[in-house]
Design a protein around this motif. Structure first.
Motif, PDB file in Angstrom:
ATOM      1  N   GLU A   1      -6.765   6.906   0.748  1.00  0.00           N
ATOM      2  CA  GLU A   1      -5.798   7.962   0.442  1.00  0.00           C
ATOM      3  C   GLU A   1      -4.581   7.369  -0.253  1.00  0.00           C
ATOM      4  OE1 GLU A   1      -6.470  11.167   3.986  1.00  0.00           O
ATOM      5  OE2 GLU A   1      -5.349   9.345   4.527  1.00  0.00           O
ATOM      6  N   LYS A   2      -4.163   8.011  -1.320  1.00  0.00           N
ATOM      7  CA  LYS A   2      -2.989   7.541  -2.064  1.00  0.00           C
ATOM      8  C   LYS A   2      -1.722   7.971  -1.331  1.00  0.00           C
ATOM      9  CE  LYS A   2      -3.115   7.610  -6.558  1.00  0.00           C
ATOM     10  NZ  LYS A   2      -3.057   8.035  -7.990  1.00  0.00           N
ATOM     11  N   LYS A   3      -0.882   6.972  -1.028  1.00  0.00           N
ATOM     12  CA  LYS A   3       0.368   7.239  -0.309  1.00  0.00           C
ATOM     13  C   LYS A   3       1.485   6.382  -0.885  1.00  0.00           C
ATOM     14  CE  LYS A   3      -1.707   8.482   4.138  1.00  0.00           C
ATOM     15  NZ  LYS A   3      -1.733   8.192   5.605  1.00  0.00           N
ATOM     16  N   VAL A   4       2.705   6.757  -0.570  1.00  0.00           N
ATOM     17  CA  VAL A   4       3.862   5.963  -0.964  1.00  0.00           C
ATOM     18  C   VAL A   4       4.307   5.153   0.245  1.00  0.00           C
ATOM     19  CG1 VAL A   4       6.243   5.999  -1.784  1.00  0.00           C
ATOM     20  CG2 VAL A   4       4.583   7.655  -2.688  1.00  0.00           C
ATOM     21  N   VAL A   5       4.243   3.843   0.126  1.00  0.00           N
ATOM     22  CA  VAL A   5       4.616   2.939   1.216  1.00  0.00           C
ATOM     23  C   VAL A   5       5.704   2.004   0.694  1.00  0.00           C
ATOM     24  CG1 VAL A   5       3.812   1.163   2.808  1.00  0.00           C
ATOM     25  CG2 VAL A   5       2.303   3.077   2.195  1.00  0.00           C
ATOM     26  N   ASN A   6       6.860   2.041   1.364  1.00  0.00           N
ATOM     27  CA  ASN A   6       8.005   1.210   0.958  1.00  0.00           C
ATOM     28  C   ASN A   6       8.365   1.431  -0.517  1.00  0.00           C
ATOM     29  OD1 ASN A   6       8.151   0.060   3.535  1.00  0.00           O
ATOM     30  ND2 ASN A   6       6.671  -1.535   2.981  1.00  0.00           N
ATOM     31  N   GLY A   7       8.290   2.699  -0.922  1.00  0.00           N
ATOM     32  CA  GLY A   7       8.665   3.045  -2.288  1.00  0.00           C
ATOM     33  C   GLY A   7       7.598   2.725  -3.328  1.00  0.00           C
TER      34      GLY A   7
END
Length: 224
Positions: free
Chosen positions: A205-211
């Motif tokens: 799954e595509k996510k935003v982690v630490n920007g």
């Protein structure tokens, strides 16, 4: 005495045709190239020494000799060492591309738009499924399952989906694999699915982690 049937007579006519065709000059050239190959009786494919085949041409014989030279000179002397160390040096993959082996394992048609023309094939000669078959035969002839699958398995199952269905970015990865710059694998098997692709549970799954936008993979895999 066995009575003949139309099908039997047709097979007999075909055999006579093959024997006549075997006397043509092109086949004589093939015989010159393979004259000393059959050291052990029936140790070589029939079309090299005993029977004419309508499927194999001079192009296929040249391709076989090209790959055999590479297998015997570059791979065979190192098999014992690589198997003991349980690793194939990355330089082998680059060399495998240079002789045309890696793209051949992926199969026809030859991906010229990604890797350039096929080595050992002349102008107008088209790479086909029999060239691919020859590539498999020659590396398997060395008798090392570890070497064969270490070089071939990842690319021959991992790259075709990228070539056929991948995005431009994925095809760039496929190109790097075909050229021996990267090594690829296809991670399917799970504790609950084996190789049943339709029932795999692992997800990315595509996510935003630490920007940063990344893919987060959740699930279980085996034999990676």
């Amino acid at each position: 005495f066995f009575p003949t049937t139309p099908k039997t007579r047709e097979r007999q006519r075909w055999r006579r045709f093959c024997r006549r065709k075997a006397t043509r000059s092109s086949d004589a050239t093939m015989k010159d190239m393979t004259e000393d190959l059959d050291v052990i009786g029936w140790g070589e494919p029939n079309h090299l020494s005993r029977y004419h085949s309508p499927y194999y041409t001079e192009s296929h014989v040249k391709w076989r000799m090209h790959l055999r030279k590479w297998c015997e000179e570059k791979l065979q002397p190192n098999i014992g060492k690589w198997e003991k160390e349980k690793i194939i040096p990355h330089s082998v993959f680059k060399n495998a591309f240079e002789v045309g082996f890696l793209p051949a394992i992926v199969g026809a048609p030859w991906p010229e738009h990604l890797v350039g023309p096929c080595p050992a094939l002349g102008k107008g000669e088209k790479f086909d499924a029999f060239h691919e078959l020859i590539a498999w035969e020659e590396i398997c002839r060395l008798g090392s399952g570890g070497l064969t699958w270490g070089i071939c398995e990842g690319i021959q199952i991992g790259v075709p989906p990228l070539l056929n269905f991948g995005t431009p970015e994925m095809k760039k990865v496929a190109q790097q694999c075909l050229m021996g710059e990267k090594v690829i694998c296809l991670c399917i098997s799970e504790p609950y699915a084996g190789s049943d692709v339709a029932n795999i549970r692992c997800k990315a799954e595509k996510k935003v982690v630490n920007g940063e936008e990344v893919y987060v993979v959740n699930g279980e895999k085996k034999w990676i």
